[in-house]
Design a protein around this motif. Structure first.
Motif, PDB file in Angstrom:
ATOM      1  N   ALA A  46     -13.630 -23.772  33.943  1.00 56.40           N
ATOM      2  CA  ALA A  46     -14.273 -23.200  35.212  1.00 56.40           C
ATOM      3  C   ALA A  46     -15.658 -24.071  35.198  1.00 56.40           C
ATOM      4  O   ALA A  46     -16.124 -24.402  36.455  1.00 56.40           O
ATOM      5  CB  ALA A  46     -14.444 -21.798  35.127  1.00 56.40           C
ATOM      6  N   TYR A  47     -16.312 -24.026  34.187  1.00 58.73           N
ATOM      7  CA  TYR A  47     -17.866 -24.830  34.029  1.00 58.73           C
ATOM      8  C   TYR A  47     -17.742 -26.227  34.557  1.00 58.73           C
ATOM      9  O   TYR A  47     -18.485 -26.831  35.253  1.00 58.73           O
ATOM     10  CB  TYR A  47     -18.422 -24.645  33.112  1.00 58.73           C
ATOM     11  CG  TYR A  47     -19.677 -24.854  32.928  1.00 58.73           C
ATOM     12  CD1 TYR A  47     -20.882 -23.965  33.254  1.00 58.73           C
ATOM     13  CD2 TYR A  47     -20.274 -26.329  32.541  1.00 58.73           C
ATOM     14  CE1 TYR A  47     -22.255 -24.269  33.447  1.00 58.73           C
ATOM     15  CE2 TYR A  47     -21.543 -26.771  32.727  1.00 58.73           C
ATOM     16  CZ  TYR A  47     -22.452 -25.552  33.029  1.00 58.73           C
ATOM     17  OH  TYR A  47     -23.789 -25.924  33.149  1.00 58.73           O
ATOM     18  N   GLN A  48     -16.470 -26.896  33.959  1.00 56.46           N
ATOM     19  CA  GLN A  48     -16.394 -28.391  34.435  1.00 56.46           C
ATOM     20  C   GLN A  48     -15.976 -28.602  35.824  1.00 56.46           C
ATOM     21  O   GLN A  48     -16.562 -29.538  36.487  1.00 56.46           O
ATOM     22  CB  GLN A  48     -15.167 -28.822  33.517  1.00 56.46           C
ATOM     23  CG  GLN A  48     -15.066 -30.434  33.657  1.00 56.46           C
ATOM     24  CD  GLN A  48     -15.520 -30.861  32.446  1.00 56.46           C
ATOM     25  OE1 GLN A  48     -16.420 -30.368  31.562  1.00 56.46           O
ATOM     26  NE2 GLN A  48     -15.612 -32.254  32.331  1.00 56.46           N
ATOM     27  N   VAL A  84     -18.974 -20.647  27.202  1.00 56.14           N
ATOM     28  CA  VAL A  84     -19.566 -21.833  27.258  1.00 56.14           C
ATOM     29  C   VAL A  84     -20.418 -21.949  28.688  1.00 56.14           C
ATOM     30  O   VAL A  84     -21.698 -22.510  28.231  1.00 56.14           O
ATOM     31  CB  VAL A  84     -18.366 -22.994  27.766  1.00 56.14           C
ATOM     32  CG1 VAL A  84     -18.988 -24.317  28.190  1.00 56.14           C
ATOM     33  CG2 VAL A  84     -17.252 -23.147  26.576  1.00 56.14           C
ATOM     34  N   GLY A  85     -20.244 -21.275  29.675  1.00 61.05           N
ATOM     35  CA  GLY A  85     -20.698 -21.373  30.840  1.00 61.05           C
ATOM     36  C   GLY A  85     -22.180 -21.015  30.821  1.00 61.05           C
ATOM     37  O   GLY A  85     -23.066 -21.681  31.107  1.00 61.05           O
ATOM     38  N   GLU A 139     -21.291 -20.713  38.475  1.00 54.53           N
ATOM     39  CA  GLU A 139     -20.840 -19.756  39.579  1.00 54.53           C
ATOM     40  C   GLU A 139     -19.117 -19.761  39.446  1.00 54.53           C
ATOM     41  O   GLU A 139     -18.784 -18.558  39.928  1.00 54.53           O
ATOM     42  CB  GLU A 139     -21.252 -20.153  40.670  1.00 54.53           C
ATOM     43  CG  GLU A 139     -21.197 -21.776  41.216  1.00 54.53           C
ATOM     44  CD  GLU A 139     -22.248 -22.548  41.095  1.00 54.53           C
ATOM     45  OE1 GLU A 139     -22.465 -22.784  39.840  1.00 54.53           O
ATOM     46  OE2 GLU A 139     -22.415 -23.325  41.992  1.00 54.53           O
ATOM     47  N   ALA A 140     -18.584 -20.787  39.160  1.00 55.60           N
ATOM     48  CA  ALA A 140     -17.075 -20.719  39.016  1.00 55.60           C
ATOM     49  C   ALA A 140     -16.736 -19.841  37.954  1.00 55.60           C
ATOM     50  O   ALA A 140     -15.739 -19.078  38.152  1.00 55.60           O
ATOM     51  CB  ALA A 140     -16.504 -22.044  38.966  1.00 55.60           C
TER      52      ALA A 140
END
Length: 417
Positions: A385-387, A236-237, A392-393
């Motif tokens: 993490a992206y949300q 996703v990211g 960067e997360a």
């Protein structure tokens, strides 16, 4: 490269060709679903949901596929994978754009789950066939690396194919075309598949799928974290980040963004496959020494740890998207892909080297269950993490998972190997 025995060569070629076709459609489908539903307004977490059941199905399938292959034969599990994939492609064309996002997510999750079962049946069948058809020792390392590398190069082309088909022909036409091609390949295999693969033993018990070999269990743990570290940014990211950077919302920029994202994903996977195919040369000093190759698994995992961490720091300090930042991410992730490929090829060799011929399908199935568990972990973390903190997360989480992979690989019993 030492060839399989002449009597085994037709079966090896047939299995490899079917696997290539399957991976081409699998890569195309993944890109089609991601970009089509991102356009429909799905959030990063919802996009991750679309692939969660796909990966969970992979965990369950790989745990049972080794037993199914041992009981019913590798040829039948390969056929089953192709049939399921054709059905999944056709089912996705039935999605109604008028459905709510919740209903669409649930439907696509279910169909992707069937596709996940299909992919892992095909993969387990092909990798087990290599163990049985290819020569042992350094020859096995070369044939495993070649099959895995060429498969990933083909899957990379699938990413580009999926993005291109979506941009040029639309969602449903692309799916119908891929279903028709796979159905033709299935029919060809039914008529022309040669003998050479085990037919199965119906006395095989399901309990045999659980590995009791410490090396296989430790290698499987390293695999979980290795693939979790890739998919936490890959699923996703990075695609969503690049779409936001490259598209201004117009039809022309959308199509251009599709092609650029698809091209990056394709180049990454193709590079990954090319390096995997070269892994025997890269690992040449220890190609005939199982103990030395076992020891190097930790070193190659540690080499990956700083790359996503440095990229995350670069994104954070840049403050806003910029052309130089996009180029830096692309180059950094290509370097990541090259080192990741050596890790993956090394793991793929070690699992076959550690496995005993009489239970190879069970051990390979258990190992690829761990592979699927890693992708499931990475997929879930990718959306979250992206949300939470953007790309960067995702990259920082990847660095932490790689460190865990190195710890698990360090526990391989080298003296036993």
């Amino acid at each position: 490269m030492t060839a399989p025995k002449p009597s085994a060569l037709p079966a090896y070629i047939a299995v490899t060709a079917a696997y290539w076709a399957f991976m081409l459609s699998d890569g195309a489908l993944r890109m089609l679903v991601l970009l089509a539903f991102h356009e429909r307004g799905f959030s990063p977490v919802q996009l991750a949901y679309l692939f969660l059941l796909y990966e969970l199905a992979g965990v369950i399938t790989n745990l049972s596929a080794g037993w199914l292959a041992a009981r019913f034969g590798l040829t039948r599990t390969l056929y089953a994978g192709l049939i399921l994939q054709v059905g999944a492609l056709l089912a996705l064309t039935a999605l109604d754009p008028a459905w709510s996002i919740g209903a669409s997510v649930a439907y696509v999750m279910a169909v992707q789950g069937a596709s996940g079962v299909a992919k892992d049946l095909a993969k387990m069948s092909s990798k087990s066939a290599v163990k049985l058809l290819a020569p042992e020792g350094a020859g096995l390392l070369k044939w495993v690396s070649w099959l895995t590398g060429s498969k990933n190069a083909v899957k990379g082309l699938g990413f580009l194919l999926g993005a291109g088909l979506l941009a040029l022909y639309g969602y449903n036409t692309a799916l119908l075309g891929m279903a028709a091609i796979l159905a033709l390949i299935l029919v060809a295999l039914l008529f022309f598949m040669p003998d050479g693969l085990p037919k199965g033993n119906k006395a095989t018990k399901f309990s045999t799928v659980i590995s009791r070999d410490k090396n296989i269990n430790r290698l499987s743990a390293a695999r979980v974290f290795l693939f979790g570290a890739r998919d936490v940014w890959f699923v996703v990211g990075i695609p969503v980040y690049f779409y936001a950077v490259l598209s201004d919302g117009s039809d022309e920029s959308r199509r251009a963004a599709f092609f650029m994202i698809g091209t990056f994903m394709a180049v990454w996977i193709i590079l990954y496959g090319a390096v995997q195919a070269m892994a025997p040369r890269i690992l040449r000093k220890g190609a005939n020494d199982l103990g030395r190759l076992s020891a190097s698994a930790r070193q190659w995992a540690l080499a990956l740890v700083p790359i996503p961490a440095l990229l995350a720091i670069t994104v954070s300090t840049a403050g806003a998207p910029a052309p130089w930042l996009t180029v830096t991410l692309v180059l950094g992730l290509l370097v990541f892909g090259a080192i990741f490929a050596v890790n993956s090829a090394l793991h793929s060799y070690l699992i076959l080297a550690f496995s005993k011929s009489e239970r190879v399908s069970q051990d390979v199935g258990f190992y690829y269950m761990a592979n699927a568990a890693g992708r499931l972990l990475g997929t879930g973390l990718s959306g979250l993490a992206y949300q939470w903190g953007g790309v960067e997360a995702c990259l920082m989480v990847a660095s932490g998972l790689l460190a865990l992979s190195a710890v698990a690989a360090n526990r391989l019993n080298r003296s036993k190997a």
